[in-house]
Design a protein around this motif. Structure first.
Motif, PDB file in Angstrom:
ATOM      1  N   GLY A   1       0.857  -1.227   0.118  1.00 53.31           N
ATOM      2  CA  GLY A   1      -0.029   0.064  -0.042  1.00 53.31           C
ATOM      3  C   GLY A   1       0.672   1.184   0.067  1.00 53.31           C
ATOM      4  N   SER A   2       0.135   2.272  -0.055  1.00 52.32           N
ATOM      5  CA  SER A   2       0.933   3.628   0.067  1.00 52.32           C
ATOM      6  C   SER A   2       0.386   4.646   0.992  1.00 52.32           C
ATOM      7  N   LEU A   3       1.184   5.467   1.393  1.00 53.49           N
ATOM      8  CA  LEU A   3       0.958   6.743   2.212  1.00 53.49           C
ATOM      9  C   LEU A   3       1.671   7.628   2.069  1.00 53.49           C
ATOM     10  N   ARG A   4       1.191   9.081   2.184  1.00 57.81           N
ATOM     11  CA  ARG A   4       2.024  10.157   2.133  1.00 57.81           C
ATOM     12  C   ARG A   4       2.093  11.197   3.626  1.00 57.81           C
ATOM     13  N   LEU A   5       3.507  11.284   3.570  1.00 63.88           N
ATOM     14  CA  LEU A   5       3.687  11.961   4.972  1.00 63.88           C
ATOM     15  C   LEU A   5       4.002  13.362   4.455  1.00 63.88           C
ATOM     16  N   SER A   6       3.690  14.112   5.357  1.00 67.78           N
ATOM     17  CA  SER A   6       3.797  15.775   5.113  1.00 67.78           C
ATOM     18  C   SER A   6       4.583  16.269   6.359  1.00 67.78           C
ATOM     19  N   CYS A   7       5.436  17.393   6.190  1.00 63.88           N
ATOM     20  CA  CYS A   7       6.165  18.098   6.967  1.00 63.88           C
ATOM     21  C   CYS A   7       6.095  19.497   7.053  1.00 63.88           C
ATOM     22  N   THR A   8       5.290  20.010   7.758  1.00 61.57           N
ATOM     23  CA  THR A   8       5.210  21.475   7.658  1.00 61.57           C
ATOM     24  C   THR A   8       6.066  22.436   8.740  1.00 61.57           C
ATOM     25  N   ALA A   9       6.885  23.258   8.227  1.00 64.68           N
ATOM     26  CA  ALA A   9       8.118  23.797   8.934  1.00 64.68           C
ATOM     27  C   ALA A   9       7.645  25.128   9.164  1.00 64.68           C
ATOM     28  N   SER A  10       7.873  25.906  10.323  1.00 69.46           N
ATOM     29  CA  SER A  10       7.802  27.316  10.670  1.00 69.46           C
ATOM     30  C   SER A  10       9.087  27.620  11.386  1.00 69.46           C
ATOM     31  N   GLY A  11       9.375  29.018  11.633  1.00 68.17           N
ATOM     32  CA  GLY A  11      10.276  29.563  12.431  1.00 68.17           C
ATOM     33  C   GLY A  11      11.753  29.550  11.762  1.00 68.17           C
ATOM     34  N   PHE A  12      11.508  29.693  10.426  1.00 67.79           N
ATOM     35  CA  PHE A  12      13.060  29.647   9.826  1.00 67.79           C
ATOM     36  C   PHE A  12      12.564  29.919   8.374  1.00 67.79           C
ATOM     37  N   THR A  13      13.372  30.456   7.671  1.00 64.96           N
ATOM     38  CA  THR A  13      13.106  30.477   5.984  1.00 64.96           C
ATOM     39  C   THR A  13      13.305  29.236   5.385  1.00 64.96           C
ATOM     40  N   PHE A  14      12.354  28.488   5.384  1.00 64.42           N
ATOM     41  CA  PHE A  14      12.187  27.058   4.674  1.00 64.42           C
ATOM     42  C   PHE A  14      12.856  26.957   3.400  1.00 64.42           C
ATOM     43  N   SER A  15      12.577  27.871   2.343  1.00 65.79           N
ATOM     44  CA  SER A  15      13.391  27.748   1.195  1.00 65.79           C
ATOM     45  C   SER A  15      14.761  27.778   1.000  1.00 65.79           C
ATOM     46  N   MET A  16      15.409  28.162   2.238  1.00 64.91           N
ATOM     47  CA  MET A  16      16.912  28.268   2.129  1.00 64.91           C
ATOM     48  C   MET A  16      17.631  27.084   2.951  1.00 64.91           C
ATOM     49  N   TRP A  17      16.803  26.068   3.038  1.00 64.68           N
ATOM     50  CA  TRP A  17      17.612  24.893   3.960  1.00 64.68           C
ATOM     51  C   TRP A  17      17.083  23.697   3.072  1.00 64.68           C
ATOM     52  N   ASP A  18      18.007  22.696   2.943  1.00 62.62           N
ATOM     53  CA  ASP A  18      17.695  21.488   2.417  1.00 62.62           C
ATOM     54  C   ASP A  18      16.881  20.801   3.602  1.00 62.62           C
ATOM     55  N   MET A  19      16.293  19.780   3.071  1.00 62.53           N
ATOM     56  CA  MET A  19      15.253  19.125   3.977  1.00 62.53           C
ATOM     57  C   MET A  19      15.673  17.501   4.007  1.00 62.53           C
ATOM     58  N   ARG A  20      15.162  16.879   5.324  1.00 59.45           N
ATOM     59  CA  ARG A  20      15.664  15.389   5.353  1.00 59.45           C
ATOM     60  C   ARG A  20      14.468  14.788   5.840  1.00 59.45           C
ATOM     61  N   TRP A  21      14.153  13.540   5.607  1.00 60.06           N
ATOM     62  CA  TRP A  21      13.305  12.586   6.499  1.00 60.06           C
ATOM     63  C   TRP A  21      13.963  11.551   7.041  1.00 60.06           C
ATOM     64  N   TYR A  22      13.915  11.232   8.208  1.00 60.78           N
ATOM     65  CA  TYR A  22      14.405  10.268   8.916  1.00 60.78           C
ATOM     66  C   TYR A  22      13.292   9.094   9.268  1.00 60.78           C
ATOM     67  N   ARG A  23      13.679   7.992   9.725  1.00 61.69           N
ATOM     68  CA  ARG A  23      12.776   7.067  10.511  1.00 61.69           C
ATOM     69  C   ARG A  23      13.575   6.378  11.564  1.00 61.69           C
ATOM     70  N   GLN A  24      12.790   5.898  12.491  1.00 62.97           N
ATOM     71  CA  GLN A  24      13.432   5.214  13.652  1.00 62.97           C
ATOM     72  C   GLN A  24      12.547   3.883  14.034  1.00 62.97           C
ATOM     73  N   ALA A  25      12.829   2.709  13.804  1.00 61.98           N
ATOM     74  CA  ALA A  25      12.111   1.577  14.354  1.00 61.98           C
ATOM     75  C   ALA A  25      12.563   1.121  15.788  1.00 61.98           C
ATOM     76  N   PRO A  26      11.478   0.554  16.446  1.00 62.75           N
ATOM     77  CA  PRO A  26      11.909   0.297  17.814  1.00 62.75           C
ATOM     78  C   PRO A  26      13.252  -0.687  17.652  1.00 62.75           C
ATOM     79  N   GLY A  27      14.244  -0.367  18.743  1.00 66.67           N
ATOM     80  CA  GLY A  27      15.291  -1.155  18.986  1.00 66.67           C
ATOM     81  C   GLY A  27      16.333  -0.838  17.732  1.00 66.67           C
ATOM     82  N   LYS A  28      16.117   0.221  16.948  1.00 67.97           N
ATOM     83  CA  LYS A  28      17.036   0.150  15.886  1.00 67.97           C
ATOM     84  C   LYS A  28      17.400   1.827  15.989  1.00 67.97           C
ATOM     85  N   GLU A  29      18.566   2.029  15.436  1.00 63.57           N
ATOM     86  CA  GLU A  29      19.072   3.499  15.293  1.00 63.57           C
ATOM     87  C   GLU A  29      18.279   4.165  14.337  1.00 63.57           C
TER      88      GLU A  29
END
Length: 119
Positions: free
Chosen positions: A16-44
């Motif tokens: 299946g599929s899902l779409r995640l969103s990340c809405t940022a505030s407090g800084f100039t979004f367009s001047m920053w690279d962005m990253r997605w991370y994930r962490q599963a239980p017991g893993k880095e």
């Protein structure tokens, strides 16, 4: 104050599929690279995908390459992760952060959305 509000997680069947969103505030979004991370239980925590400030370049972990396209809309201060062909090894808490080579990561870790893959 720098803030990241992630949304879009949930329970989905394998393939299946899902779409995640990340809405940022407090800084100039367009001047920053962005990253997605994930962490599963017991893993880095794992870096999943990155996108440059203009959206012109992206990188992916081998585990998600070809399945999880990353994108952003600078007019909305929002980044997306379209998660397709979800596998049993994809469940984790997903988080977003801003990054610049001269500064490092911006802000702090929040409690991102849980993604669960189960039949």
């Amino acid at each position: 104050q720098v803030q990241f509000v992630e949304s879009g997680g949930g329970l989905v069947q394998p393939g299946g599929s899902l779409r995640l969103s990340c809405t940022a505030s407090g800084f100039t979004f367009s001047m920053w690279d962005m990253r997605w991370y994930r962490q599963a239980p017991g893993k880095e925590r794992e870096l999943v995908a990155t996108i440059t400030n203009t959206g012109g370049s992206t990188t992916y972990a081998d585990s998600v390459k070809g399945r999880f396209p990353i994108s952003r809309d600078n007019a909305k201060n929002t980044m997306y992760l379209q998660m397709n062909s979800l596998k049993p090894e994809d469940p984790a808490v997903y988080s977003c952060r801003a990054h610049r080579r001269d500064v490092g990561l911006l802000g702090s870790w929040g409690q991102g959305p849980q993604v669960t893959v189960s039949s």
